[in-house]
Design a protein around this motif. Structure first.
Motif, PDB file in Angstrom:
ATOM      1  N   GLN A 165       0.884  -1.201  -0.042  1.00 47.05           N
ATOM      2  CA  GLN A 165       0.002   0.000   0.026  1.00 47.05           C
ATOM      3  C   GLN A 165       0.782   1.223  -0.179  1.00 47.05           C
ATOM      4  O   GLN A 165       0.399   2.249  -0.599  1.00 47.05           O
ATOM      5  CB  GLN A 165      -0.871   0.023   1.121  1.00 47.05           C
ATOM      6  CG  GLN A 165      -2.148  -0.931   1.106  1.00 47.05           C
ATOM      7  CD  GLN A 165      -3.019  -1.126   2.390  1.00 47.05           C
ATOM      8  OE1 GLN A 165      -2.576  -0.606   3.483  1.00 47.05           O
ATOM      9  NE2 GLN A 165      -4.184  -1.444   2.183  1.00 47.05           N
ATOM     10  N   GLU A 179      -5.454  -0.195  -3.413  1.00 43.53           N
ATOM     11  CA  GLU A 179      -6.895  -0.725  -3.456  1.00 43.53           C
ATOM     12  C   GLU A 179      -7.617  -1.029  -4.378  1.00 43.53           C
ATOM     13  O   GLU A 179      -8.320  -1.914  -4.711  1.00 43.53           O
ATOM     14  CB  GLU A 179      -7.498  -0.265  -2.063  1.00 43.53           C
ATOM     15  CG  GLU A 179      -6.830  -0.179  -0.862  1.00 43.53           C
ATOM     16  CD  GLU A 179      -5.829   1.074  -0.599  1.00 43.53           C
ATOM     17  OE1 GLU A 179      -5.812   1.997  -1.625  1.00 43.53           O
ATOM     18  OE2 GLU A 179      -5.007   0.959   0.190  1.00 43.53           O
ATOM     19  N   GLU A 180      -7.528  -0.013  -5.485  1.00 45.81           N
ATOM     20  CA  GLU A 180      -8.159   0.014  -6.391  1.00 45.81           C
ATOM     21  C   GLU A 180      -7.574  -0.666  -7.646  1.00 45.81           C
ATOM     22  O   GLU A 180      -8.164  -1.261  -8.606  1.00 45.81           O
ATOM     23  CB  GLU A 180      -8.364   1.568  -6.913  1.00 45.81           C
ATOM     24  CG  GLU A 180      -9.119   2.316  -5.958  1.00 45.81           C
ATOM     25  CD  GLU A 180      -9.128   3.878  -6.305  1.00 45.81           C
ATOM     26  OE1 GLU A 180      -8.591   4.372  -7.201  1.00 45.81           O
ATOM     27  OE2 GLU A 180      -9.478   4.514  -5.501  1.00 45.81           O
ATOM     28  N   GLU A 223      -6.781  -8.285  -3.462  1.00 47.10           N
ATOM     29  CA  GLU A 223      -6.015  -9.107  -2.280  1.00 47.10           C
ATOM     30  C   GLU A 223      -5.128 -10.101  -2.669  1.00 47.10           C
ATOM     31  O   GLU A 223      -4.049 -10.281  -2.107  1.00 47.10           O
ATOM     32  CB  GLU A 223      -6.891  -9.327  -1.302  1.00 47.10           C
ATOM     33  CG  GLU A 223      -7.468  -8.250  -0.459  1.00 47.10           C
ATOM     34  CD  GLU A 223      -8.414  -8.592   0.933  1.00 47.10           C
ATOM     35  OE1 GLU A 223      -8.198  -9.648   1.507  1.00 47.10           O
ATOM     36  OE2 GLU A 223      -9.546  -7.903   1.002  1.00 47.10           O
TER      37      GLU A 223
END
Length: 122
Positions: free
Chosen positions: A92, A99-100, A104
């Motif tokens: 991150q 996240e976009e 995961e």
């Protein structure tokens, strides 16, 4: 500093370490005391980073495997080589809008690739 060849505008810490070791080993008569000091201190610093255990082959294979994620920038890949991610939060911090851009599962895959090619990174 001027970039003379655009193809060689960025270097990994490993490449810098190898170049400085070459400078140190050449013991050129053109070397000044300041250059020798900077070379020595930089080598000492880099030998305490993950690049001390890296190989050109592992770096190249890591880059090849990261291509399947397609959307990583050159600077993000360079940062992952210089400071291999070991946790999702690390990714991150490296990958903008991770996240976009990454699922995961992809984050976990990148961490596994990092451990595979740079096992001594902590």
């Amino acid at each position: 500093m001027e970039i003379r060849n655009q193809k060689h505008q960025v270097l990994t810490n490993y490449e810098v370490l190898m170049a400085l070791r070459t400078v140190k080993d050449s013991k050129s008569s053109h070397s000044t005391k300041n250059l020798a000091t900077i070379t020595y201190e930089t080598i000492q610093y880099l030998e305490n980073t993950p690049c001390k255990d890296q190989t050109q082959e592992n770096i190249e294979n890591f880059i090849i495997e990261l291509k399947k994620f397609g959307r990583l920038t050159k600077s993000e890949i360079l940062t992952m080589i210089n400071d291999p991610p070991t946790l999702p939060v690390h990714i991150q911090l490296i990958v903008e809008d991770s996240e976009e851009r990454l699922s995961e599962t992809q984050v976990d895959e990148i961490i596994e690739l990092s451990k595979k090619y740079f096992p001594n990174a902590s």
